[in-house]
Write a protein that holds these residues in place. Structure first.
Motif, PDB file in Angstrom:
ATOM      1  N   ASN A 107       0.826  -1.210   0.000  1.00 48.97           N
ATOM      2  CA  ASN A 107       0.000   0.000   0.000  1.00 48.97           C
ATOM      3  C   ASN A 107       0.860   1.260   0.000  1.00 48.97           C
ATOM      4  O   ASN A 107       0.580   2.220  -0.727  1.00 48.97           O
ATOM      5  CB  ASN A 107      -0.925  -0.011   1.220  1.00 48.97           C
ATOM      6  CG  ASN A 107      -2.056  -0.995   1.065  1.00 48.97           C
ATOM      7  OD1 ASN A 107      -2.319  -1.484  -0.029  1.00 48.97           O
ATOM      8  ND2 ASN A 107      -2.737  -1.300   2.150  1.00 48.97           N
ATOM      9  N   LEU A 118      -0.811   6.411   6.108  1.00 46.66           N
ATOM     10  CA  LEU A 118      -1.289   5.202   5.442  1.00 46.66           C
ATOM     11  C   LEU A 118      -0.664   3.949   6.051  1.00 46.66           C
ATOM     12  O   LEU A 118      -1.342   2.926   6.234  1.00 46.66           O
ATOM     13  CB  LEU A 118      -0.963   5.271   3.952  1.00 46.66           C
ATOM     14  CG  LEU A 118      -1.350   4.021   3.148  1.00 46.66           C
ATOM     15  CD1 LEU A 118      -2.860   3.850   3.137  1.00 46.66           C
ATOM     16  CD2 LEU A 118      -0.821   4.096   1.724  1.00 46.66           C
ATOM     17  N   THR A 132      -2.931   1.195   7.670  1.00 45.72           N
ATOM     18  CA  THR A 132      -2.899  -0.154   7.085  1.00 45.72           C
ATOM     19  C   THR A 132      -2.535  -1.201   8.131  1.00 45.72           C
ATOM     20  O   THR A 132      -3.130  -2.285   8.173  1.00 45.72           O
ATOM     21  CB  THR A 132      -1.892  -0.194   5.923  1.00 45.72           C
ATOM     22  OG1 THR A 132      -2.262   0.787   4.953  1.00 45.72           O
ATOM     23  CG2 THR A 132      -1.873  -1.564   5.276  1.00 45.72           C
TER      24      THR A 132
END
Length: 482
Positions: A22, A192, A196
């Motif tokens: 990601n 992020l 995640t």
């Protein structure tokens, strides 16, 4: 000697891999977005400067003015002050740098002002001014380390004029925007990565529960199951359901195998015990015959009678064991139309012949056909009647009946004997079990259950009010086949 290669270390956990993927994808997206935005910003600013230079160039070309006319216009000193500062030692801060070229290509005076150092640098930076005039292009040049955009045109008398504008502010702004975008991108990537990791930990918790459950089962806890999560994903919930179903089947198979192994061990032990008694008796009497210790005829007759009796007992036991073994193998039954009422009446007649003094009642009038194995049903009725004869007093009444209710045929053998204790009723169908240590091999009711289950039915025992026991054998009443 070849250098040893060091293997790369990759993230082992699925959470780490998802996070890396990601973050890498977002980093790539940010890089592409930043590159596109900076290119667009640079194009916008440079286009604005190019338009300004092109407008100035076109105005000079269309004005049909000459260099002499420019020099006579000393009153334009104020207007040209921004283009050509009086102090030639300082870099000008004008938007457009103007320089006229002489025949050798060097900067000349304009309106009485000597060319500045930057004007001279501009003149020396353009190698082919005439070619630039012909093409009408705008080119990039650096003056004292500062980037500029430059173009050229000619006056009405043929004098070549160079025009340039600084683009330093464009590069400065782009550099600032790049630093801002990189800082913002770093913050977004960090957020992020954290989101995640947290999200993957929450979503993959059912998988961790599955690993924990599998480990517990490997250690012997077969009853362990994967718990349901509060907000499960559809695929994970399907996997959990399938895994729990598989574990249930595995546990059932394991329990069944353990139970079968235990039954086999108990069966072998009980069979060995049952066979040991007649074999010991036969061996003992044979030793007496061998050593001529039986002198009288009566003793020899009694010993031979005991040997014959034990042989017959052993024969019956082996036959019953063979029947149970065949039933365990799920044999193919010889099915045909059988009148169950006739079989019940025959069993009652056999009991009256063996024990005339016992009251026997029969409720099996008419004809009731079932599709079954006749020899198996006769053995069932024979074993039930033998149990009554062996475990109840000779004068205890017995009732045999047949009825059909809702597609099920039930055969009932009920007596008014002493009945069974509750703890014995739970084990009465176990092999080699004899209630109260009575006579018989303990295999009769086990055979009854095996035959009934082979026909798709079952068997049960229940006490009777006023004393006694009733054994109910149920069979599916399938349509009679021609």
């Amino acid at each position: 000697m070849e250098p040893r290669t060091v293997p790369r270390r990759r993230p082992r956990s699925l959470r780490a891999r998802l996070t890396v993927v990601n973050v890498a994808l977002l980093a790539l997206g940010i890089a592409l977005a930043v590159a596109a935005s900076l290119m667009g910003l640079r194009h916008f600013f440079l286009d604005s400067i190019d338009r300004q230079l092109a407008t100035t160039r076109d105005s000079l070309r269309s004005s049909q003015i000459t260099l002499e006319q420019l020099e006579s216009l000393r009153g334009l000193g104020i207007a040209l002050d921004e283009l050509s500062p009086r102090d030639s030692g300082l870099l000008p801060h004008s938007d457009v740098l103007f320089v006229a070229l002489g025949r050798p290509g060097e900067a000349v005076r304009v309106a009485g002002w000597e060319p500045t150092g930057r004007q001279r640098l501009l003149a020396s930076s353009i190698n082919a001014p005439r070619r630039l005039v012909g093409s009408g292009r705008l080119v990039d040049v650096r003056l004292a380390g500062e980037p500029h955009r430059a173009t050229a045109t000619t006056l009405d008398d043929g004098t070549t004029v160079l025009l340039a504008a600084s683009t330093q502010i464009v590069h400065t702004n782009i550099h600032k925007a790049l630093k801002f975008d990189l800082a913002l991108g770093a913050v977004l990537l960090t957020l992020l990565a954290v989101v995640t990791l947290v999200g993957a930990r929450h979503q993959l918790r059912p998988l961790e529960d599955m690993v924990s459950t599998a480990s517990a089962i490997a250690e012997g806890d077969l009853a362990r199951r994967v718990p349901s999560s509060r907000h499960p994903a559809t695929e994970v919930e399907q996997l959990r359901t399938a895994l729990n179903s598989m574990l249930h089947q595995v546990e059932s198979a394991y329990r069944t195998r353990e139970r079968s192994a235990e039954q086999l061990r108990r069966f072998v032990a009980d069979a060995s015990h049952e066979l040991r008694t007649p074999l010991s008796a036969i061996h003992g009497y044979l030793q007496l015959f061998e050593r001529s210790m039986l002198t009288g005829p009566d003793e020899r007759d009694r010993a031979w009678s005991r040997i014959t009796s034990e042989v017959e007992r052993m024969h019956r036991l082996v036959d019953e064991l063979l029947v149970l073994a065949r039933l365990d193998q799920r044999p193919e039954l010889r099915l045909r139309n059988v009148d169950l009422c006739a079989l019940v009446r025959d069993a009652a007649a056999d009991l009256r012949a063996q024990q005339p003094e016992r009251p026997v009642a029969v409720r099996a009038d008419g004809v009731l056909l079932v599709h079954a194995d006749e020899s198996g049903l006769r053995q069932v009725l024979g074993n039930l009647v033998s149990n009554v004869r062996a475990h109840t007093p000779a004068g205890a009444p017995v009732e045999l009946s047949v009825e059909r209710v809702d597609g099920v045929v039930t055969v009932v053998v009920a007596d008014r004997g002493p009945g069974l204790a509750e703890r014995d009723a739970a084990r009465v169908f176990d092999r080699f079990f004899r209630a109260g240590g009575g006579a018989g091999s303990g295999l009769g009711l086990a055979i009854v259950r095996g035959v009934a289950e082979a026909h798709g039915g079952g068997v049960a025992v229940r006490g009777r009010s006023g004393g006694g026991l009733a054994v109910e054998v149920s069979l599916p009443a399938e349509p009679v086949r021609d």
